[in-house]
Design an enzyme around this catalytic site. Structure first.
Site, short mmCIF file in Angstrom:
data_model
loop_
_atom_site.label_atom_id
_atom_site.label_comp_id
_atom_site.label_asym_id
_atom_site.label_seq_id
_atom_site.Cartn_x
_atom_site.Cartn_y
_atom_site.Cartn_z
N GLY A 69 -4.00 -4.55 -1.41
CA GLY A 69 -5.45 -4.53 -1.28
C GLY A 69 -5.88 -4.80 0.15
CB THR A 70 -4.62 -7.17 2.73
OG1 THR A 70 -4.91 -8.34 1.97
CG2 THR A 70 -4.88 -7.45 4.20
CD GLN A 177 -11.83 -11.56 -7.28
OE1 GLN A 177 -11.81 -11.74 -8.49
NE2 GLN A 177 -10.84 -11.97 -6.49
CB SER A 194 -5.98 -5.86 -4.66
OG SER A 194 -4.66 -6.31 -4.57
CB ALA A 195 -2.75 -3.15 -8.64
CG HIS A 196 -2.62 -9.02 -6.86
ND1 HIS A 196 -3.02 -10.34 -6.81
CD2 HIS A 196 -2.98 -8.48 -5.68
CE1 HIS A 196 -3.59 -10.58 -5.65
NE2 HIS A 196 -3.58 -9.47 -4.94
CB CYS A 320 -10.56 -32.23 0.11
SG CYS A 320 -12.13 -32.97 0.53
#
Length: 477
Positions: A69-70, A177, A194-196, A320
């Site tokens: 996807g990136t 998303q 992105s497939a995952h 944090c």
């Protein structure tokens, strides 16, 4: 062990597993070859492209498969900018885009391009009017995600796309998303996913470029995937990605309704069972499976570790939990509380009893973490019991006992300690008194104003001091 981080990576869908295993035996050959094995691989690749294009809402010849996807994001942005370099070098993005988009934008700016970031409101949503106002005659490309990856807020893609169309600017959409839940509406020009994220295998991205969009692929030329994704196609993974996308779409309507009910339960119950919590993101226009909330006076890293020990896998945008000790750029852009941030994103099939148990566990875990950090037990305010602001909090009266100016020295102390010390100091300050917090933790810049918003106290601003920043707060009630 309940896995509540589908927004990072969804578990492999059973259909993806079956398709992957089957195509390992059929799709290993070079689809560019004319012999039998190559033709068989080409048939699998073409069928996958047609299925994915149908889900995206584009033509098969407009869609390319990438290695991630990136890579789809980078290729889509750089190719679009390069294709329209005669128009100009101005890029518009929202302030809450995925890091892959923002990194691309930063590289573009470092190379001499210009950049405009469109701000968002406290729900994480851009204003279509503000986005339209950012477009210029030299704008080569605009980018807007379909849904935010951290807080789930849906963006007004259709309205922004119309503004871009009127200005003659192509719109790039990161749909990673949202694509599992339905096609992206509006006249977008370039889309990446992105497939995952929907239960396909990792290592497969989608890049759709509409016909008529000027696009110049970057890097050395390659004959595969329209020149937009060089290298040999991973056909088994591509087939599994397309099959799983079709499968999740078939169950999307029913599963979205079921998961939305579970998320609504979390949104309602978390503020009832855990004091001092801020639920962030748009309460209505949002993804059905994702909810994010921040817990005041909580060390996010400790909370996530404790949830993991209780067998719950969640993620966080809290400073944090970050090695950089800076809050998530999304939470920072929204201006909401970042400390103790928890993102819950439910995968398909999540049972209701897992959500109920999560809420039960969260209640006592937050209490335990707060107790360990010495956080105030009750909300500070008019009804709080006054006590010595300097007792264990680092606060000092500015002009002796009874003074209305107090200073809290939190230099060298990290999230959420500066806010805890502010709250404890405020208990000893009369109405109208001012507490100045000295801090060098970047999270304080976000969390102290957010604390004032939650506590109805007056934030007076900040100014630099030796070694950090001074944040001034006036007690209003």
């Amino acid at each position: 062990m309940p896995y509540f981080d589908a927004a990072s990576s969804a578990p492999l869908h059973p259909v993806a597993r079956q398709a992957l295993q089957a195509s390992l035996d059929e799709g290993w050959a070079d689809p560019a070859r004319l012999y039998r094995e190559g033709r068989r691989a080409r048939l699998l690749l073409d069928a996958a492209r047609e299925a994915a294009a149908e889900a995206v809402g584009c033509r098969p010849d407009e869609l390319s498969f990438t290695g991630s996807g990136t890579q789809a994001v980078h290729s889509g942005i750089y190719g679009s900018l390069s294709g329209r370099r005669r128009v100009g070098r101005h890029l518009v993005v929202s302030a809450v885009e995925h890091s892959s988009v923002l990194h691309s934008a930063a590289s573009h700016e470092a190379a001499g391009g210009s950049l405009t970031e469109v701000a968002v409101d406290r729900t994480g949503r851009v204003s279509p009017d503000a986005y339209a106002a950012a477009l210029r005659p030299d704008t080569a490309l605009a980018a807007l995600q379909s849904a935010n990856h951290e807080v789930g807020t849906l963006q007004p893609v259709a309205e922004v796309a119309e503004a871009c169309r009127a200005a003659g600017v192509p719109l790039f959409v990161d749909a990673a998303q949202s694509l599992a839940w339905g096609p992206v509406e509006g006249a977008w020009s370039i889309l990446a996913a992105s497939a995952h994220k929907w239960g396909g295998p990792a290592g497969v991205g989608l890049l759709a470029v509409r016909k008529g969009v000027r696009f110049a692929p970057q890097g050395p030329p390659d004959e595969r995937e329209s020149g937009r994704a060089p290298g040999f196609e991973n056909i088994p993974a591509i087939v599994a990605a397309a099959a799983s996308l079709r499968a999740v779409r078939a169950e999307a309507e029913a599963e979205a309704a079921r998961l939305r009910e579970l998320v609504d339960l979390i949104r309602a119950r978390v503020v009832e069972v855990v004091p001092d919590v801020e639920v962030v993101g748009d309460p209505v226009r949002r993804l059905p499976h994702l909810v994010t909330f921040s817990c005041l006076y909580v060390d996010g890293e400790t909370l996530l570790h404790e949830l993991d020990r209780a067998e719950f896998s969640v993620s966080s945008g809290s400073s944090c939990t970050s090695s950089t000790l800076t809050p998530s750029h999304v939470l920072r852009a929204m201006g909401v509380l970042s400390e103790g941030n928890v993102r819950v994103s439910l995968p398909l099939g999540t049972p209701a009893e897992d959500v109920e148990r999560f809420l039960d566990v969260l209640t006592w875990l937050v209490t335990a973490v707060r107790t360990k950090l010495g956080a105030p037990v009750a909300a500070s305010g008019a009804g709080a019991t006054a006590r010595d602001a300097g007792a264990g909090s680092g606060a000092e009266a500015g002009a002796g006992a009874g003074a209305e100016e107090f200073t809290v020295d939190s230099l060298g102390r990290l999230c959420p300690i500066p806010v805890i010390e502010l709250a404890r100091a405020m208990e000893g300050v009369p109405v109208g008194g001012v507490v100045t917090v000295l801090a060098d933790d970047e999270a304080a810049r976000l969390d102290i104003p957010a604390w004032c918003e939650m506590r109805d106290q007056e934030y007076l601003g900040e100014h630099p001091v030796d070694g950090g920043t001074a944040y001034r707060v006036r007690r209003r009630s």
